[in-house]
Design a protein around this motif. Structure first.
Motif, PDB file in Angstrom:
ATOM      1  N   LEU A 163      30.242 -22.441 -10.435  1.00 19.84           N
ATOM      2  CA  LEU A 163      31.440 -21.702 -10.037  1.00 19.84           C
ATOM      3  C   LEU A 163      31.480 -21.424  -8.533  1.00 19.84           C
ATOM      4  O   LEU A 163      32.528 -21.045  -8.007  1.00 19.84           O
ATOM      5  CB  LEU A 163      31.519 -20.379 -10.795  1.00 19.84           C
ATOM      6  N   GLY A 164      30.350 -21.576  -7.861  1.00 22.65           N
ATOM      7  CA  GLY A 164      30.300 -21.250  -6.439  1.00 22.65           C
ATOM      8  C   GLY A 164      30.486 -19.764  -6.188  1.00 22.65           C
ATOM      9  O   GLY A 164      31.060 -19.361  -5.178  1.00 22.65           O
ATOM     10  N   LEU A 165      29.983 -18.949  -7.119  1.00 22.05           N
ATOM     11  CA  LEU A 165      30.125 -17.497  -7.004  1.00 22.05           C
ATOM     12  C   LEU A 165      28.801 -16.864  -6.618  1.00 22.05           C
ATOM     13  O   LEU A 165      27.732 -17.390  -6.934  1.00 22.05           O
ATOM     14  CB  LEU A 165      30.548 -16.895  -8.358  1.00 22.05           C
ATOM     15  N   SER A 166      28.893 -15.707  -5.989  1.00 25.07           N
ATOM     16  CA  SER A 166      27.710 -14.883  -5.762  1.00 25.07           C
ATOM     17  C   SER A 166      27.424 -14.101  -7.040  1.00 25.07           C
ATOM     18  O   SER A 166      28.276 -14.022  -7.933  1.00 25.07           O
ATOM     19  CB  SER A 166      27.971 -13.902  -4.617  1.00 25.07           C
ATOM     20  N   GLN A 167      26.241 -13.501  -7.128  1.00 22.06           N
ATOM     21  CA  GLN A 167      25.948 -12.638  -8.273  1.00 22.06           C
ATOM     22  C   GLN A 167      26.956 -11.503  -8.361  1.00 22.06           C
ATOM     23  O   GLN A 167      27.404 -11.142  -9.439  1.00 22.06           O
ATOM     24  CB  GLN A 167      24.534 -12.057  -8.160  1.00 22.06           C
ATOM     25  N   SER A 168      27.330 -10.972  -7.208  1.00 22.81           N
ATOM     26  CA  SER A 168      28.299  -9.881  -7.178  1.00 22.81           C
ATOM     27  C   SER A 168      29.651 -10.333  -7.723  1.00 22.81           C
ATOM     28  O   SER A 168      30.298  -9.616  -8.478  1.00 22.81           O
ATOM     29  CB  SER A 168      28.438  -9.369  -5.745  1.00 22.81           C
ATOM     30  N   GLY A 169      30.064 -11.552  -7.343  1.00 21.78           N
ATOM     31  CA  GLY A 169      31.339 -12.077  -7.834  1.00 21.78           C
ATOM     32  C   GLY A 169      31.334 -12.268  -9.339  1.00 21.78           C
ATOM     33  O   GLY A 169      32.297 -11.914 -10.031  1.00 21.78           O
ATOM     34  N   LEU A 170      30.245 -12.823  -9.867  1.00 20.95           N
ATOM     35  CA  LEU A 170      30.165 -13.024 -11.316  1.00 20.95           C
ATOM     36  C   LEU A 170      30.059 -11.687 -12.037  1.00 20.95           C
ATOM     37  O   LEU A 170      30.659 -11.505 -13.096  1.00 20.95           O
ATOM     38  CB  LEU A 170      28.984 -13.920 -11.679  1.00 20.95           C
ATOM     39  N   ALA A 171      29.324 -10.754 -11.447  1.00 19.06           N
ATOM     40  CA  ALA A 171      29.212  -9.418 -12.048  1.00 19.06           C
ATOM     41  C   ALA A 171      30.595  -8.799 -12.218  1.00 19.06           C
ATOM     42  O   ALA A 171      30.897  -8.195 -13.248  1.00 19.06           O
ATOM     43  CB  ALA A 171      28.325  -8.522 -11.191  1.00 19.06           C
ATOM     44  N   GLY A 172      31.459  -8.978 -11.221  1.00 22.56           N
ATOM     45  CA  GLY A 172      32.822  -8.454 -11.317  1.00 22.56           C
ATOM     46  C   GLY A 172      33.603  -9.081 -12.447  1.00 22.56           C
ATOM     47  O   GLY A 172      34.351  -8.396 -13.149  1.00 22.56           O
ATOM     48  N   VAL A 173      33.424 -10.373 -12.666  1.00 23.69           N
ATOM     49  CA  VAL A 173      34.103 -11.059 -13.771  1.00 23.69           C
ATOM     50  C   VAL A 173      33.612 -10.519 -15.111  1.00 23.69           C
ATOM     51  O   VAL A 173      34.392 -10.288 -16.034  1.00 23.69           O
ATOM     52  CB  VAL A 173      33.874 -12.588 -13.700  1.00 23.69           C
ATOM     53  N   LEU A 220      39.523 -28.959 -12.620  1.00 22.10           N
ATOM     54  CA  LEU A 220      40.218 -27.733 -12.230  1.00 22.10           C
ATOM     55  C   LEU A 220      40.128 -27.523 -10.723  1.00 22.10           C
ATOM     56  O   LEU A 220      39.090 -27.769 -10.106  1.00 22.10           O
ATOM     57  CB  LEU A 220      39.610 -26.521 -12.940  1.00 22.10           C
ATOM     58  N   THR A 221      41.210 -27.035 -10.149  1.00 28.57           N
ATOM     59  CA  THR A 221      41.197 -26.676  -8.732  1.00 28.57           C
ATOM     60  C   THR A 221      40.517 -25.315  -8.576  1.00 28.57           C
ATOM     61  O   THR A 221      40.355 -24.570  -9.551  1.00 28.57           O
ATOM     62  CB  THR A 221      42.624 -26.578  -8.169  1.00 28.57           C
ATOM     63  N   ALA A 222      40.147 -24.986  -7.359  1.00 27.41           N
ATOM     64  CA  ALA A 222      39.536 -23.688  -7.093  1.00 27.41           C
ATOM     65  C   ALA A 222      40.472 -22.554  -7.508  1.00 27.41           C
ATOM     66  O   ALA A 222      40.027 -21.542  -8.062  1.00 27.41           O
ATOM     67  CB  ALA A 222      39.173 -23.568  -5.617  1.00 27.41           C
ATOM     68  N   ALA A 223      41.768 -22.729  -7.276  1.00 29.03           N
ATOM     69  CA  ALA A 223      42.750 -21.702  -7.655  1.00 29.03           C
ATOM     70  C   ALA A 223      42.821 -21.554  -9.169  1.00 29.03           C
ATOM     71  O   ALA A 223      42.931 -20.430  -9.687  1.00 29.03           O
ATOM     72  CB  ALA A 223      44.125 -22.045  -7.093  1.00 29.03           C
ATOM     73  N   GLU A 224      42.756 -22.673  -9.898  1.00 29.79           N
ATOM     74  CA  GLU A 224      42.806 -22.615 -11.362  1.00 29.79           C
ATOM     75  C   GLU A 224      41.556 -21.940 -11.926  1.00 29.79           C
ATOM     76  O   GLU A 224      41.639 -21.149 -12.870  1.00 29.79           O
ATOM     77  CB  GLU A 224      42.952 -24.031 -11.943  1.00 29.79           C
ATOM     78  N   ILE A 225      40.411 -22.219 -11.327  1.00 26.64           N
ATOM     79  CA  ILE A 225      39.175 -21.567 -11.763  1.00 26.64           C
ATOM     80  C   ILE A 225      39.265 -20.064 -11.502  1.00 26.64           C
ATOM     81  O   ILE A 225      38.924 -19.252 -12.363  1.00 26.64           O
ATOM     82  CB  ILE A 225      37.955 -22.181 -11.048  1.00 26.64           C
ATOM     83  N   LYS A 226      39.759 -19.708 -10.339  1.00 22.61           N
ATOM     84  CA  LYS A 226      39.909 -18.289  -9.992  1.00 22.61           C
ATOM     85  C   LYS A 226      40.845 -17.595 -10.977  1.00 22.61           C
ATOM     86  O   LYS A 226      40.564 -16.478 -11.436  1.00 22.61           O
ATOM     87  CB  LYS A 226      40.448 -18.162  -8.564  1.00 22.61           C
ATOM     88  N   ASP A 227      41.942 -18.247 -11.346  1.00 25.43           N
ATOM     89  CA  ASP A 227      42.882 -17.670 -12.309  1.00 25.43           C
ATOM     90  C   ASP A 227      42.239 -17.493 -13.676  1.00 25.43           C
ATOM     91  O   ASP A 227      42.432 -16.473 -14.346  1.00 25.43           O
ATOM     92  CB  ASP A 227      44.137 -18.546 -12.446  1.00 25.43           C
ATOM     93  N   ARG A 228      41.484 -18.504 -14.102  1.00 26.69           N
ATOM     94  CA  ARG A 228      40.838 -18.425 -15.420  1.00 26.69           C
ATOM     95  C   ARG A 228      39.792 -17.315 -15.436  1.00 26.69           C
ATOM     96  O   ARG A 228      39.671 -16.581 -16.418  1.00 26.69           O
ATOM     97  CB  ARG A 228      40.217 -19.778 -15.781  1.00 26.69           C
ATOM     98  N   LEU A 229      39.037 -17.169 -14.341  1.00 24.49           N
ATOM     99  CA  LEU A 229      38.058 -16.086 -14.264  1.00 24.49           C
ATOM    100  C   LEU A 229      38.744 -14.722 -14.283  1.00 24.49           C
ATOM    101  O   LEU A 229      38.239 -13.773 -14.885  1.00 24.49           O
ATOM    102  CB  LEU A 229      37.191 -16.240 -13.011  1.00 24.49           C
TER     103      LEU A 229
END
Length: 196
Positions: free
Chosen positions: A34-44, A87-96
């Motif tokens: 996902l190219g996310l930080s731990q903090s970003g995934l924690a938020g999801v 999926l585009t980065a925007a589509e991944i962001k929307d799904r998350l």
């Protein structure tokens, strides 16, 4: 205060029993894909960043909120899906964001309840408003909340000779990956529709 090494080893062993593998081993590939930080995934997931870090490192053993486990499985399903690479980065962001927004749903005893009450059954026995993936994840969440991986496997072994289909359900939904449970769920829906 640092958690003792033997406690970390014990917690990782418990995670492997409860979740199929230590949570760090489940989460790290998600961060990479996902190219996310731990903090970003924690938020999801609906966790604090320190809590996710403690779960990944084995300083803590259990995800205490079933909704968090449900969202983790949804993220795993997203990443494992055949369409993820397209999926585009925007589509991944929307799904998350959609996965994160599932916190608006109340989870009581692992049964998803909406403002209008439990979802009514839709076509082919799939609850209205839910696709096979979400339905499969709900079954997984319930099983994993009431029993450990070892307990589910022991129950499946007891049932295997007399009730092989039920043993398969326990193994697939209790100890399998989200993608395996979804495929099983779809196969059973198709079989059910054909038998009508």
């Amino acid at each position: 205060m640092a958690v003792a090494e033997d406690t970390v080893v014990r917690n990782r062993a418990l995670q492997a029993e409860w979740y199929g593998e230590p949570l760090g081993d489940r989460v790290r590939p998600l961060l990479d894909r996902l190219g996310l930080s731990q903090s970003g995934l924690a938020g999801v997931l609906g966790l604090s960043a320190p809590m996710l870090s403690q779960l990944m490192s084995g300083q803590r053993a259990k995800i205490s909120n079933p909704a968090v486990l449900h969202r983790l499985m949804a993220v795993e399903e997203l990443v494992a899906g055949p369409a993820f690479g397209a999926l585009t980065a925007a589509e991944i962001k929307d799904r998350l964001a959609e996965i994160r927004a599932e916190t608006a749903t109340t989870t009581t005893s692992n049964v998803r309840v909406t403002e209008r009450g439990p979802d009514a059954e839709g076509r082919d026995g799939v609850p209205a408003g839910r696709g096979p993936a979400e339905s499969a994840r709900l079954v997984q969440t319930v099983l994993r909340e009431v029993a450990s991986a070892a307990e589910i496997e022991a129950a499946a072994a007891l049932l295997a000779d007399r009730f092989p289909d039920l043993a398969e359900v326990l193994r697939v939904y209790g100890n399998g990956r989200a993608s395996e449970a979804e495929a099983h769920f779809i196969r059973k829906i198709v079989d059910h529709a054909r038998s009508r």
